[in-house]
Design an enzyme around this catalytic site. Structure first.
Site, short mmCIF file in Angstrom:
data_model
loop_
_atom_site.label_atom_id
_atom_site.label_comp_id
_atom_site.label_asym_id
_atom_site.label_seq_id
_atom_site.Cartn_x
_atom_site.Cartn_y
_atom_site.Cartn_z
N ASN A 144 4.88 5.93 3.52
CA ASN A 144 4.09 6.43 2.19
C ASN A 144 3.87 8.06 2.64
O ASN A 144 3.21 8.57 1.75
CB ASN A 144 2.95 5.83 2.14
N THR A 145 4.38 8.54 3.69
CA THR A 145 4.46 9.95 3.80
C THR A 145 5.85 10.53 3.70
O THR A 145 6.58 10.07 4.54
CB THR A 145 3.86 10.45 5.12
N PHE B 285 -1.80 8.01 4.04
CA PHE B 285 -2.62 8.64 5.45
C PHE B 285 -3.68 9.41 4.94
O PHE B 285 -4.16 10.30 5.25
CB PHE B 285 -1.73 9.65 6.01
N SER C 187 5.28 5.02 8.71
CA SER C 187 4.90 4.56 7.30
C SER C 187 5.88 4.91 6.42
O SER C 187 6.20 6.06 6.48
CB SER C 187 3.42 5.36 7.31
N ASN D 139 5.42 -1.86 11.71
CA ASN D 139 4.76 -1.35 10.68
C ASN D 139 5.03 -2.14 9.39
O ASN D 139 5.78 -3.05 9.43
CB ASN D 139 4.84 0.23 10.46
N LYS E 95 5.04 3.35 17.11
CA LYS E 95 4.94 2.38 16.17
C LYS E 95 6.32 2.42 15.18
O LYS E 95 6.31 3.51 14.60
CB LYS E 95 3.70 2.32 15.35
N ASN F 201 0.89 -1.34 0.04
CA ASN F 201 -0.09 0.12 -0.08
C ASN F 201 0.69 1.17 -0.13
O ASN F 201 2.18 1.47 0.67
CB ASN F 201 -0.84 0.16 1.26
#
Length: 351
Positions: free
Chosen positions: A187-188, A116, A185, A254, A225, A112
């Site tokens: 993805n940011t 967010f 994450s 994560n 996390k 993915n």
């Protein structure tokens, strides 16, 4: 013989766009809502006390499934003892362009790069407030709220990052049984830079202070996390920092940016591109990180084991390695709505 859900997944869900399949499945769960706690009572699952909270059972649903707190009680009806909503950011944001969710069927994995996508702290806070008012103290699942950095906030401006997180705390902490700061994450842009202890410590201290200011009638536990891609020394540094500043727990782990050892064709992996990988390929590294953390923090912090927890054996291995609580996400997608029951029936009722 294939289970009924396997037939449904292989014949229908696997052929749908993954994000659309998620939306449809989640809508079906909410529409067919099971009364909260009904399945838990049939499981005879052992309550777990962690961070000063009594969890109905050891298994929770990881953040990412219910980003906007729209299906907490329906999901709990499937057997999850806690639901972690989010990741929620200070400001609402659409996330990354679609397509942004992909399956690697041969690996029982998901990639993915959602980014967010969520309704923002103010709206999610209102939703949680309405739920709390409607429930009027009725028993239900433990609700964790996972918060992260708004994309437009530069990661190198720690004052702005703190302010962004404080906005989330203002709106969400009053309705959270515990808070999680997500700095892991992929993805940011720049988010994982915040895992460096010199940036992470002041951020977490600021979140702790703000939570104590906003919620005065109880202490809201705080968890961080972390990613499986940290090297071992950095994992231990985070553990030391967490103890030093009085965190309540660490979630390990994560998603990963690694693509090592996958069974899926290389062409398919390259076609999908960037994003966080979750599911079976994380099992070993997430277990290793958990063991490192347990060896460092002992019983001083709550450890939440997540990442590649698919089978009863996986769940038992995490508990044996020192996890106090477990979470799943990708296995829930691949294994279906009866998966929580299978895991909870297979783990010890006493430890």
């Amino acid at each position: 013989m294939k289970k009924p859900y396997d037939v449904l997944f292989d014949g229908v869900f696997s052929k749908l766009d993954p994000e659309k399949a998620h939306e449809q499945a989640f809508a079906a769960i909410r529409a067919g809502r099971v009364a909260t706690g009904a399945w838990n009572r049939t499981l005879k699952a052992r309550p777990v006390t962690a961070m000063g909270i009594t969890f109905p059972n050891v298994l929770g649903l990881a953040a990412g499934f219910d980003k906007n707190a729209v299906g907490i009680d329906a999901l709990a009806g499937l057997g999850f003892g806690h639901i972690e909503v989010g990741t929620v950011t200070g400001e609402a944001q659409p996330g990354n362009p679609k397509p942004r969710l992909f399956r690697l069927l041969d690996d029982r994995a998901v990639v993915n790069r959602m980014g967010f996508n969520n309704d923002g702290a103010e709206i999610v806070g209102r939703r949680l407030a309405a739920r709390a008012a409607a429930r009027k103290g009725k028993p239900g699942p433990v609700v964790g709220v996972n918060i992260g950095k708004t994309k437009v906030v530069p990661d190198d401006d720690i004052a702005a990052v703190i302010k962004d997180h404080e906005k989330s705390v203002d709106h969400l902490a009053p309705y959270a049984d515990y808070l999680v700061v997500n700095v892991s994450s992929p993805n940011t842009p720049g988010l994982r830079n915040l895992q460096a202890v010199e940036k992470l410590a002041p951020l977490l201290e600021a979140v702790r202070t703000r939570a104590d200011q906003v919620v005065t009638d109880r202490r809201v536990p705080l968890v961080v996390k972390i990613a499986p891609d940290l090297n071992d020394d950095d994992v231990l540094a985070v553990a030391d920092m967490a103890k030093a500043i009085g965190l309540d727990g660490i979630t390990a782990t994560n998603t990963t940016i690694s693509r090592d050892g996958l069974r899926s064709p290389q062409g398919r992996i390259e076609e999908i591109g960037a994003g966080g990988l979750s599911g079976r390929p994380l099992t070993q590294r997430s277990l290793e990180v958990l063991r490192l953390l347990k060896g460092r923090v002992g019983d001083d912090l709550t450890l939440i084991g997540v990442g590649g927890v698919t089978t009863v054996e996986d769940a038992r291995a995490r508990l044996d390695a020192g996890a106090d609580l477990l979470q799943g996400y990708t296995a829930f997608i691949y294994e279906g709505p009866l998966w929580p029951r299978r895991i909870l029936r297979g783990v010890p009722t006493t430890r």
